[in-house]
Design an enzyme around this catalytic site. Structure first.
Site, PDB file in Angstrom:
ATOM      1  N   ARG A  67     -11.669 -66.059  10.338  1.00  6.21           N
ATOM      2  CA  ARG A  67     -11.305 -66.550  11.673  1.00  6.21           C
ATOM      3  C   ARG A  67     -10.892 -65.449  12.639  1.00  6.21           C
ATOM      4  O   ARG A  67     -11.273 -65.453  13.809  1.00  6.21           O
ATOM      5  CB  ARG A  67     -10.170 -67.587  11.572  1.00  6.21           C
ATOM      6  CG  ARG A  67     -10.663 -68.962  11.252  1.00  6.21           C
ATOM      7  CD  ARG A  67      -9.672 -69.692  10.377  1.00  6.21           C
ATOM      8  NE  ARG A  67      -9.613 -69.053   9.071  1.00  6.21           N
ATOM      9  CZ  ARG A  67     -10.319 -69.441   8.004  1.00  6.21           C
ATOM     10  NH1 ARG A  67     -11.075 -70.507   8.094  1.00  6.21           N
ATOM     11  NH2 ARG A  67     -10.249 -68.793   6.852  1.00  6.21           N
ATOM     12  N   THR A  68     -10.096 -64.492  12.176  1.00  7.62           N
ATOM     13  CA  THR A  68      -9.609 -63.480  13.110  1.00  7.62           C
ATOM     14  C   THR A  68     -10.782 -62.637  13.595  1.00  7.62           C
ATOM     15  O   THR A  68     -10.975 -62.419  14.783  1.00  7.62           O
ATOM     16  CB  THR A  68      -8.529 -62.604  12.435  1.00  7.62           C
ATOM     17  OG1 THR A  68      -7.526 -63.476  11.904  1.00  7.62           O
ATOM     18  CG2 THR A  68      -7.893 -61.655  13.433  1.00  7.62           C
ATOM     19  N   LYS A  97     -15.816 -41.221   2.183  1.00  4.62           N
ATOM     20  CA  LYS A  97     -15.984 -39.792   1.867  1.00  4.62           C
ATOM     21  C   LYS A  97     -14.665 -39.058   1.941  1.00  4.62           C
ATOM     22  O   LYS A  97     -14.618 -37.833   1.802  1.00  4.62           O
ATOM     23  CB  LYS A  97     -16.955 -39.154   2.869  1.00  4.62           C
ATOM     24  CG  LYS A  97     -18.312 -39.806   2.943  1.00  4.62           C
ATOM     25  CD  LYS A  97     -19.145 -39.090   4.010  1.00  4.62           C
ATOM     26  CE  LYS A  97     -20.403 -39.871   4.366  1.00  4.62           C
ATOM     27  NZ  LYS A  97     -21.046 -39.318   5.561  1.00  4.62           N
ATOM     28  N   ARG A 118      -7.444 -54.570  11.428  1.00  8.02           N
ATOM     29  CA  ARG A 118      -6.774 -55.208  10.286  1.00  8.02           C
ATOM     30  C   ARG A 118      -6.723 -54.188   9.166  1.00  8.02           C
ATOM     31  O   ARG A 118      -7.733 -53.566   8.825  1.00  8.02           O
ATOM     32  CB  ARG A 118      -7.525 -56.464   9.843  1.00  8.02           C
ATOM     33  CG  ARG A 118      -6.994 -57.002   8.524  1.00  8.02           C
ATOM     34  CD  ARG A 118      -7.497 -58.375   8.189  1.00  8.02           C
ATOM     35  NE  ARG A 118      -6.887 -59.388   9.026  1.00  8.02           N
ATOM     36  CZ  ARG A 118      -7.068 -60.685   8.869  1.00  8.02           C
ATOM     37  NH1 ARG A 118      -7.838 -61.128   7.885  1.00  8.02           N
ATOM     38  NH2 ARG A 118      -6.497 -61.558   9.669  1.00  8.02           N
ATOM     39  N   HIS A 147       1.161 -60.404  12.266  1.00  7.70           N
ATOM     40  CA  HIS A 147      -0.170 -60.850  12.688  1.00  7.70           C
ATOM     41  C   HIS A 147       0.055 -61.539  14.035  1.00  7.70           C
ATOM     42  O   HIS A 147      -0.015 -62.766  14.150  1.00  7.70           O
ATOM     43  CB  HIS A 147      -0.737 -61.802  11.631  1.00  7.70           C
ATOM     44  CG  HIS A 147      -2.187 -62.117  11.767  1.00  7.70           C
ATOM     45  ND1 HIS A 147      -2.927 -61.829  12.913  1.00  7.70           N
ATOM     46  CD2 HIS A 147      -3.048 -62.716  10.893  1.00  7.70           C
ATOM     47  CE1 HIS A 147      -4.171 -62.241  12.726  1.00  7.70           C
ATOM     48  NE2 HIS A 147      -4.272 -62.776  11.515  1.00  7.70           N
TER      49      HIS A 147
HETATM   50  C1  NCD Z   1      -4.006 -64.944   7.537  1.00  2.00           C
HETATM   51  C2  NCD Z   1      -3.849 -63.450   7.322  1.00  2.00           C
HETATM   52  O1  NCD Z   1      -4.849 -62.740   7.172  1.00  2.00           O
HETATM   53  O2  NCD Z   1      -2.711 -63.024   7.335  1.00  2.00           O
HETATM   54  N1  NCD Z   1      -5.315 -65.300   7.839  1.00  2.00           N
HETATM   55  C3  NCD Z   1      -5.644 -65.417   9.150  1.00  2.00           C
HETATM   56  O3  NCD Z   1      -5.817 -64.429   9.832  1.00  2.00           O
HETATM   57  N2  NCD Z   1      -5.721 -66.651   9.673  1.00  2.00           N
HETATM   58  C4  NCD Z   1      -3.422 -65.778   6.483  1.00  2.00           C
HETATM   59  C5  NCD Z   1      -3.891 -65.611   5.082  1.00  2.00           C
HETATM   60  O4  NCD Z   1      -4.800 -64.821   4.787  1.00  2.00           O
HETATM   61  O5  NCD Z   1      -3.347 -66.304   4.220  1.00  2.00           O
END
Ligand code: NCD
Length: 324
Positions: A67-68, A97, A118, A147
């Site tokens: 989703r993100t 590398k 991320r 997040h």
């Molecule tokens: C979350 C995350 O990556 O922190 N996912 C997300 O971005 N909706 C929650 C999760 O992975 O449990």
């Protein structure tokens, strides 16, 4: 990784890194939400938008994402911008590398107008923000840290359903210790008056004691519980979360605490109420029964997902200075 704390937004989004919910105040959240509502109309309209014309957003994802990543990608394209998607750089980029994190950030900075990052290490987004001097970094999850864009879409979803962000009683369940979405959400709700959260988790997955003390000092009331019988019947929302398997040293440790609390139709019937909403940042892996999905209070596969794209459209337009 250590880094200087990110700069508060204070109404001026242009060029700012988005690292933590701690950078926000209630005015800038209100502004973001006004624009988010407009972005919804843009997304639903067939007419192309040119808000991000000529801009390139790098999506640099060291950890898996549906989703993100998907919503940042779609958000950029909805507004006429383009993306460079770099998934698993540790496997497919020069990181494999031996290239350093700083050099990787500098490289993608040279090609882009913003980097969505991320990373598995807490504090990595703040470190990247110090390295990238010319483009904003948007934290899409840093280890067990924060997040922020998820919390913004969660707050938007709560606001859409209840009409307010103050005077709320919520339940947060699952992995409170490792759940970065929860950490940002608590910071967000702490900005408003009279909010209280019940934190339902096995003792091993409670908030770190320092975090608990810091959050409590910020004014939000937090109650730690470990039995479903302690769920107050009058919550405005339930926010369920996945036990973060990837943060455990062994599968055995993970299995010991996984899915202690599962939302079933029966649980919702017994402890829920008619007006509440049931949220989850997703992915869910067994902690909400599929049978619950048809319940109209279950917003996790509905508005909560869609709002992610609208909020990220608004945020990109603001930090790239395309909307004041
Ligand atoms: C979350 C995350 O990556 O922190 N996912 C997300 O971005 N909706 C929650 C999760 O992975 O449990």
């Amino acid at each position: 990784m250590t880094a200087i704390p990110p700069e508060p937004i204070r109404g001026q989004f242009k060029g700012k890194d988005i690292i933590s919910l701690g950078q926000f105040d209630t005015d800038c959240i209100a502004k973001l939400f006004r624009i988010t509502a407009q972005m919804r109309e843009v997304a639903l309209s067939a007419a192309p938008s040119h808000v991000l014309d000529g801009s390139i957003v790098v999506l640099l994802f060291y950890e898996p994402s549906s989703r993100t990543m998907g919503s940042f990608d779609a958000a950029t394209k909805q507004l006429g911008g383009q993306t460079v998607v770099v998934t698993s750089p540790q496997q497919y980029s020069s990181v494999a590398k031996g290239e350093s994190f700083a050099d990787t950030i500098r490289t993608f900075e040279a090609y882009s107008d913003a980097i969505v990052l991320r990373h598995y290490e807490t504090g990595s987004a703040a470190t990247a923000a110090e390295t990238a001097r010319h483009v904003p970094i948007l934290n899409a999850g840093d280890g067990i840290g924060e997040h922020p864009t998820q919390a913004l879409l969660d707050l938007y979803t709560i606001w859409e359903h209840t009409g307010r962000l103050a005077g709320l009683r919520g339940l947060v369940a699952g992995d409170i210790l490792n759940g970065r979405t929860v950490h940002s959400l608590i910071k967000g709700l702490a900005l408003y008056e009279e909010n209280e959260l019940y934190l339902l988790a096995p003792p091993e997955l409670r908030l770190a004691r320092d975090d608990l003390a810091a959050f409590q000092q910020s004014g939000i009331r937090l109650y730690e519980v470990d039995d479903v019988g302690d769920i107050p019947r009058d919550c405005h929302f339930w926010y369920w979360t996945r036990v973060q398997k990837e943060r455990f040293r062994s599968d055995e440790e993970f299995q010991r605490v996984n899915n202690r609390f599962i939302v079933t139709k029966q649980l919702l019937e017994t402890y829920g109420n008619r007006d509440m909403i049931l949220m989850h940042p997703l992915p869910r892996v067994g902690e909400i029964e599929d049978a619950v999905d048809d319940d109209l209070r279950a917003v996790y596969l509905r508005s909560q997902i869609r709002n992610g794209m609208y909020v990220r459209m608004a945020l990109l337009a603001l930090v790239l200075g395309r909307i004041a």
